[in-house]
Design a protein around this motif. Structure first.
Motif, short mmCIF file in Angstrom:
data_model
loop_
_atom_site.label_atom_id
_atom_site.label_comp_id
_atom_site.label_asym_id
_atom_site.label_seq_id
_atom_site.Cartn_x
_atom_site.Cartn_y
_atom_site.Cartn_z
N ALA A 75 7.52 13.19 -4.81
CA ALA A 75 7.60 13.27 -6.27
C ALA A 75 8.92 12.76 -6.82
O ALA A 75 9.16 12.83 -8.02
CB ALA A 75 7.36 14.71 -6.73
N GLY A 76 9.80 12.25 -5.95
CA GLY A 76 11.02 11.62 -6.43
C GLY A 76 12.26 12.47 -6.39
O GLY A 76 13.22 12.20 -7.12
N SER A 77 12.30 13.50 -5.54
CA SER A 77 13.52 14.29 -5.39
C SER A 77 14.68 13.38 -4.97
O SER A 77 14.50 12.42 -4.22
CB SER A 77 13.32 15.38 -4.33
N THR A 78 15.87 13.71 -5.46
CA THR A 78 17.05 12.92 -5.11
C THR A 78 17.72 13.43 -3.82
O THR A 78 18.80 12.96 -3.47
CB THR A 78 18.08 12.96 -6.25
N LEU A 79 17.07 14.34 -3.12
CA LEU A 79 17.59 14.81 -1.83
C LEU A 79 17.12 13.87 -0.72
O LEU A 79 15.95 13.45 -0.70
CB LEU A 79 17.09 16.23 -1.53
N LYS A 123 0.83 -1.21 0.00
CA LYS A 123 0.00 0.00 0.00
C LYS A 123 0.86 1.26 0.00
O LYS A 123 0.57 2.23 -0.70
CB LYS A 123 -0.91 -0.02 1.23
N ASN A 124 1.94 1.25 0.78
CA ASN A 124 2.77 2.43 0.92
C ASN A 124 3.85 2.55 -0.14
O ASN A 124 4.62 3.51 -0.13
CB ASN A 124 3.42 2.45 2.30
N ALA A 125 3.93 1.57 -1.04
CA ALA A 125 4.99 1.60 -2.05
C ALA A 125 4.46 1.75 -3.47
O ALA A 125 5.24 2.00 -4.38
CB ALA A 125 5.83 0.32 -1.95
N MET A 126 3.16 1.62 -3.66
CA MET A 126 2.60 1.59 -5.01
C MET A 126 2.69 2.91 -5.75
O MET A 126 2.97 2.94 -6.95
CB MET A 126 1.12 1.16 -4.94
N GLY A 127 2.43 4.01 -5.05
CA GLY A 127 2.22 5.26 -5.76
C GLY A 127 3.26 6.34 -5.52
O GLY A 127 3.04 7.49 -5.92
N VAL A 128 4.37 6.00 -4.89
CA VAL A 128 5.35 7.03 -4.54
C VAL A 128 6.47 7.07 -5.57
O VAL A 128 6.90 6.05 -6.09
CB VAL A 128 5.91 6.78 -3.12
N GLY A 129 6.95 8.29 -5.86
CA GLY A 129 8.04 8.46 -6.82
C GLY A 129 9.36 7.93 -6.28
O GLY A 129 9.69 8.12 -5.11
N ILE A 130 10.11 7.25 -7.15
CA ILE A 130 11.42 6.72 -6.79
C ILE A 130 12.48 7.70 -7.29
O ILE A 130 12.49 8.06 -8.47
CB ILE A 130 11.64 5.32 -7.39
N PRO A 131 13.37 8.15 -6.39
CA PRO A 131 14.29 9.24 -6.73
C PRO A 131 15.02 9.05 -8.06
O PRO A 131 15.63 8.01 -8.31
CB PRO A 131 15.28 9.22 -5.55
N GLY A 132 14.92 10.09 -8.90
CA GLY A 132 15.67 10.15 -10.13
C GLY A 132 15.10 9.39 -11.31
O GLY A 132 15.55 9.58 -12.44
N THR A 133 14.09 8.54 -11.08
CA THR A 133 13.63 7.65 -12.14
C THR A 133 12.46 8.19 -12.95
O THR A 133 12.22 7.74 -14.07
CB THR A 133 13.21 6.29 -11.56
#
Length: 421
Positions: free
Chosen positions: A247-251, A54-64
């Motif tokens: 949103a997938g920031s690399t910070l 549930k907590n991993a489906m919709g979140v942005g992965i950094p840089g991708t």
């Protein structure tokens, strides 16, 4: 007072994390399994608990530029380092991102839910050239309990009840937390500046750029801190960090009790309030310790993962207490703020990690400021109000029971809705 107990809780539960902690924990398991296998897997099979999915489906992965478990796993196969912990994907390059996207397109990654009572369970099985490696993480995001190569078990420990964050580890309570935060030598908690600096950096990134739902930017609306109310500034500044992170920031961010968004909303509201109120660093650090420890205390009851939104409930309660302290309130006002918060936002659900988490953070932090101000005015929820008990610690236990017992089927229902879309 056992000062070391509180310092241990802070140092154990505040950890740098790159990306949302659930897909990153999956990436950590995959990295460990891939390192054990010794080559790039041809196949990755993941078995995860309902809460993890549930907590991993919709979140942005950094840089991708992509979301979800598959791309997190693929990037971990390409560039993950298990020794980095929750910064497992740190150091990935644009070329790695490109390779990871291509790896996902091959279709060799499968994700299934594990029939387990555990809220946090990840089993990564990777295979190539007739060999298979397995890594299992349980109970806490970095708690590796099993590593295996083919039929040979390389590491194993029983599923722990004493993992960091288990409710019986720190034995915290609100009165003890307050006593520590207000009397400890401030030099002992100066390290909290690391969390403040890290989370401040991503907040500024979120305010300066177009991330996710732009909650922080829109709430700021081009105004300076001086032009904003205390509530508006706290909400805009803190939610901007979640905008960027989701949103997938690399910070990286400094997570609290296994969640980056909890780390954001336990630390940044106190920083924002201190700036707005013109409070000095030492007082701010004491308020920060108070906020962080109350967050850790509440999460030790609720659990690392829950149907309740941790960043909107646990850490906003901690922040409300910290803001009371910055406003000059003592322990009685802090108890009032906590009671007010539980009366106000106790039913806020977690429907997965995604861009709109910034909305929940903004809403809950508006409540945090409001409940702090009410407490300072002598207003407090009482035992006549719903799940509120006469004693604050009992109210916290009621909140935990609401999440763990009363909402027992909620995660399954939420996940079914998410999958059906």
């Amino acid at each position: 007072m056992d000062v070391q107990k509180y310092l241990l809780a802070l140092k154990n539960e505040l950890k740098p994390a790159l990306g949302c902690t659930e897909p990153i924990a999956v990436a950590l398991a995959v990295a460990k399994a891939r390192e054990t296998l010794g080559c790039l897997p041809e196949k990755v099979e993941l078995w995860v608990s309902t809460n993890i999915l549930k907590n991993a489906m919709g979140v942005g992965i950094p840089g991708t530029g992509m979301v979800g478990v598959e791309i997190a796993s693929a990037l971990s196969c390409i560039a993950g380092h298990s020794s980095y912990g929750l910064e497992v994907l740190s150091g990935a390059t644009p070329r790695d991102y490109e390779h990871a996207r291509a790896y996902v397109s091959l279709g060799g990654i499968t994700v299934k839910t594990k029939d387990t009572p555990k809220k946090l369970y990840i089993e990564a099985r990777v295979s190539a050239a007739g060999h298979e490696a397995v890594c299992i993480i349980e109970d806490a995001h970095t708690n590796i309990t099993h590593v295996q190569l083919d039929d040979k078990v390389l590491e194993h420990c029983d599923s722990q009840t004493q993992h960091p964050g288990a409710s019986n580890v720190y034995q915290l309570d609100v009165n003890g937390i307050h006593a520590f935060a207000t009397t400890v030598d401030v030099e002992e908690i100066r390290f909290l500046n690391d969390a403040i600096h890290m989370n401040d950096t991503i907040a500024r990134e979120g305010l300066a750029n177009e991330y996710g739902m732009r909650v922080g930017r829109v709430l700021q609306d081009g105004r300076t801190m001086e032009e904003m109310s205390l509530s508006d500034y706290v909400c805009a500044y803190s939610s901007a960090a979640a905008d960027a992170r989701m949103a997938g920031s690399t910070l990286p961010v400094m997570s609290t009790a296994g969640s980056g968004n909890q780390g954001i909303s336990a630390s940044l509201p106190v920083v924002a309030a201190a700036r707005k109120l013109g409070v000095g660093e030492d007082t701010m650090l004491r308020a920060e310790a108070l906020s962080q420890l109350i967050t850790i205390h509440i999460k030790s009851h609720i659990g690392k993962l829950s149907p309740l939104c941790g960043c909107a409930i646990a850490s906003s309660i901690g922040s409300s207490a910290g803001i009371v302290y910055l406003l000059g309130g003592g322990i009685d006002k802090i108890h009032s703020a906590i009671q007010n918060m539980i009366a106000d936002i106790s039913g806020l659900i977690c429907d997965g990690a995604k861009s709109s988490c910034a909305l929940k953070i903004a809403s809950s932090l508006a409540s945090a400021v409001q409940c702090a101000q009410l407490a300072m005015a002598g207003v407090t929820a009482t035992a006549l109000d719903g799940i509120i008990a006469q004693d604050t610690e009992d109210s916290i236990c009621n909140l935990a029971n609401l999440g763990s017992v009363g909402m027992n089927q909620t995660d399954r229902v939420i996940l079914d809705m998410m999958i059906a879309k």
